[in-house]
Design an enzyme around this catalytic site. Structure first.
Site, PDB file in Angstrom:
ATOM      1  N   ASP A  33     -15.153 -10.343 -54.234  1.00  9.26           N
ATOM      2  CA  ASP A  33     -15.134 -10.202 -55.761  1.00  9.26           C
ATOM      3  C   ASP A  33     -16.473  -9.660 -56.450  1.00  9.26           C
ATOM      4  O   ASP A  33     -17.667 -10.101 -55.898  1.00  9.26           O
ATOM      5  CB  ASP A  33     -14.594 -11.221 -56.467  1.00  9.26           C
ATOM      6  CG  ASP A  33     -13.930 -11.128 -57.844  1.00  9.26           C
ATOM      7  OD1 ASP A  33     -13.625  -9.884 -58.211  1.00  9.26           O
ATOM      8  OD2 ASP A  33     -14.044 -11.945 -58.622  1.00  9.26           O
ATOM      9  N   ASN A  81      -3.909  -5.897 -58.905  1.00 13.18           N
ATOM     10  CA  ASN A  81      -4.646  -4.470 -59.056  1.00 13.18           C
ATOM     11  C   ASN A  81      -4.095  -3.422 -59.448  1.00 13.18           C
ATOM     12  O   ASN A  81      -4.605  -2.352 -59.755  1.00 13.18           O
ATOM     13  CB  ASN A  81      -5.487  -4.515 -57.825  1.00 13.18           C
ATOM     14  CG  ASN A  81      -6.734  -5.650 -57.677  1.00 13.18           C
ATOM     15  OD1 ASN A  81      -7.015  -5.753 -56.438  1.00 13.18           O
ATOM     16  ND2 ASN A  81      -7.175  -6.103 -58.616  1.00 13.18           N
TER      17      ASN A  81
END
Ligand code: FPP
Ligand code: MG
Length: 302
Positions: A33, A81
């Site tokens: 991330d 996503n």
């Protein structure tokens, strides 16, 4: 001069960490991330951040091989996503497609016997990414020295839901008795292929959450968790070694807790069970003196 000193310090620190580490976790899972924030801080686009992140991914593969990790699972594209802006999504798909072909053709992948496979609802991905997945899985399918799982269109809840539905359908068809449902029954119905239990889960970018990633294999196995602040493109070997040290410390503390609990049980049974002294002696080997001293000898077991 300051930079030189810092580099020297990092090199020494890395060697100290390397020295402290005695074994490696078998399966490491990573939430990569912070790529867009890294890019934003440099005035660049999200896609530059993801490309910089992909370079870290390649370095991590080297570190895993050096330290003896057997399996690495990367969170590369989550079900969430799909909600990202179309342009960003398409750039990500381009990158993933490119990297899958690159991995599949890389000399080191073939020299080191790396099996690449995808876990997730891959049919939700664009055809071009699905084709890259098939290519990589096909080219590396015979290897077993190291496994690289790329989590694509992956969501932990969706995975568990899918397995639950399949179990329910098997029961409804009369192929399965509910009383025979075991952990293995569920495990067989998770995404393709056996993913081994996760020992260590790493997340970069500052958030301390495991975000729907491998709930069965990581949470179910009580994997050690290492959260760190560097963005994924900045994640260094020192960060990785610290993650492994966290795993080792957790393992040691688990061993002690288990030994301590077993010890309490043996002591409770001590008067009645003949084996108790022998078991007690064995347990002592796993306990530091401070714990051994906690009144262990106050009540003889035989
Ligand atoms: C999360 O960062 C990361 C992703 C959505 C994609 C990660 C993919 C790669 C690094 C490509 C390399 C992977 C393989 C398997 C080759 P983010 O976009 O959420 O960034 P942010 O937290 O700063 O918003
Ligand atoms: Mg993020």
């Amino acid at each position: 001069m300051r930079q030189w000193l810092r580099a020297q310090f990092r090199s020494v620190y890395e060697r100290v960490l390397r020295y402290e580490i005695t074994g490696a976790p078998s399966h490491v899972a990573v939430i990569q991330d912070g790529n867009r924030r890294y890019a934003r801080n440099r005035g660049s686009d999200a896609t530059d951040g993801h490309r910089a992140g992909a370079q870290t991914t390649e370095r991590v593969l080297d570190w895993c091989s050096e330290l003896g990790v057997d399996e690495l699972t990367l969170y590369a594209f989550s079900t969430e996503n799909f909600e990202r802006p179309r342009v960003e999504r398409e750039h990500l798909f381009d990158l993933l497609e490119e990297k899958l072909y690159e991995f599949a053709d890389a000399d080191r992948v073939h020299e080191d016997g790396v099996r690449v496979r995808a876990i997730g609802d891959t049919e939700r991905l664009p055809d071009r990414v699905q084709e890259a997945v098939e290519y990589a899985e096909h080219r590396t399918g015979d290897y077993d020295a190291f496994t690289l799982n790329v989590a694509l269109a992956y969501g932990g809840r969706t995975e568990l839901l899918g397995a639950t539905r399949e179990v329910a359908a098997a029961v409804e068809r009369g192929d399965l008795d509910p009383g025979d449902v075991t952990a293995a029954t569920v495990e067989d119905r998770l995404y393709d292929g056996a993913v081994r239990d996760v020992d260590l889960i790493v997340r970069t970018g500052g958030d301390e959450r495991t975000s729907n990633f491998l709930p069965w294999h990581a949470n179910g196995n009580e994997a050690a968790a290492f959260f760190c602040t560097p963005y994924w493109p900045e994640f260094s070997k020192i960060d990785f070694l610290r993650a492994i040290r966290t795993y080792e410390a957790r393992e040691a503390s688990w061993r002690q807790t288990r030994a301590k609990r077993a010890l309490a049980l043996v002591r409770a049974l001590g008067g009645e069970v003949k084996e108790a002294r022998r078991v007690l002696d064995r347990l002592r080997e796993h306990l530091p003196e401070s714990i051994e001293d906690e009144g262990m000898d106050e009540r003889p077991v035989d």
